[in-house]
Write a protein that holds these residues in place. Structure first.
Motif, PDB file in Angstrom:
ATOM      1  N   ARG A  38       0.912  -1.217   0.048  1.00  0.00           N
ATOM      2  CA  ARG A  38      -0.090   0.028   0.130  1.00  0.00           C
ATOM      3  C   ARG A  38       0.781   1.452   0.119  1.00  0.00           C
ATOM      4  NH1 ARG A  38      -2.512  -0.495   6.104  1.00  0.00           N
ATOM      5  NH2 ARG A  38      -0.761   0.351   7.248  1.00  0.00           N
ATOM      6  N   GLN A  39       0.411   2.217  -0.648  1.00  0.00           N
ATOM      7  CA  GLN A  39       1.122   3.464  -0.538  1.00  0.00           C
ATOM      8  C   GLN A  39      -0.074   4.840   0.006  1.00  0.00           C
ATOM      9  OE1 GLN A  39       3.119   4.605  -4.063  1.00  0.00           O
ATOM     10  NE2 GLN A  39       4.353   5.950  -3.014  1.00  0.00           N
ATOM     11  N   ARG A  45       5.490   3.240  -0.625  1.00  0.00           N
ATOM     12  CA  ARG A  45       5.060   2.152  -0.797  1.00  0.00           C
ATOM     13  C   ARG A  45       5.445   1.396   0.254  1.00  0.00           C
ATOM     14  NH1 ARG A  45       5.332  -0.820  -6.285  1.00  0.00           N
ATOM     15  NH2 ARG A  45       3.724   0.731  -6.720  1.00  0.00           N
ATOM     16  N   SER A  95      -2.168  -2.448  -3.650  1.00  0.00           N
ATOM     17  CA  SER A  95      -1.560  -3.016  -4.957  1.00  0.00           C
ATOM     18  C   SER A  95      -1.253  -4.399  -4.561  1.00  0.00           C
ATOM     19  CB  SER A  95      -0.578  -2.219  -5.608  1.00  0.00           C
ATOM     20  OG  SER A  95      -0.738  -0.858  -5.874  1.00  0.00           O
ATOM     21  N   SER A 109       9.447  -4.154  -1.943  1.00  0.00           N
ATOM     22  CA  SER A 109       8.858  -4.008  -3.569  1.00  0.00           C
ATOM     23  C   SER A 109       9.499  -4.362  -4.689  1.00  0.00           C
ATOM     24  CB  SER A 109       8.114  -2.532  -3.554  1.00  0.00           C
ATOM     25  OG  SER A 109       9.066  -1.644  -3.579  1.00  0.00           O
ATOM     26  N   GLY A 118      -3.591  -1.069  -8.806  1.00  0.00           N
ATOM     27  CA  GLY A 118      -4.064  -0.516  -7.450  1.00  0.00           C
ATOM     28  C   GLY A 118      -5.549  -0.133  -7.001  1.00  0.00           C
TER      29      GLY A 118
END
Length: 125
Positions: A38-39, A45, A95, A109, A118
């Motif tokens: 997630r960001q 991220r 995502s 990541s 996403g």
């Protein structure tokens, strides 16, 4: 090549639940480790959860442990993220990603090879 498409995001009140889905194309899905990242706005991220190809071995970030559950259905080429007891700090674009390497679960990541576009999760404060 694997294509990933997330769904299930939305707006939910604090304490509520959402289930995210990530549908994958390609027969090799079942051999990949799958992860959720997630960001949030203005932040990097971050790793959320991952599940090994066998569907048994899982790993979670401390921030979601006990609240989120990752699972997969290899027959449907889909990975899920059940999110309970949501908090405002869970607000982010989530995502899914696929890791081709047959290694223990990884959390960075850059180690993942394929990414979805996403889906937004918003938990108002």
């Amino acid at each position: 090549q694997v294509q990933l498409v997330e769904s299930g995001g939305g707006l939910v009140q604090a304490g509520g639940s959402l289930r995210l889905s990530c549908a994958a194309s390609g027969r090799t899905f079942r051999s990949y480790t799958m992860g959720w990242f997630r960001q949030a706005p203005g932040k990097e991220r971050e790793f959320v959860a991952a599940i090994f190809w066998d569907g048994v071995i899982t790993y979670y970030a401390d921030s979601v442990k006990g609240r989120f559950t990752i699972s997969r259905d290899n027959a449907k080429n889909t990975v899920y993220l059940q999110m309970n007891s949501l908090k405002p700090e869970d607000t982010a674009v989530y995502s899914c990603a696929a890791d081709r390497a047959n290694t223990p679960i990884r959390t960075m990541s850059y180690e993942y090879d394929y990414w979805g576009q996403g889906t937004q999760v918003t938990v108002p404060s």
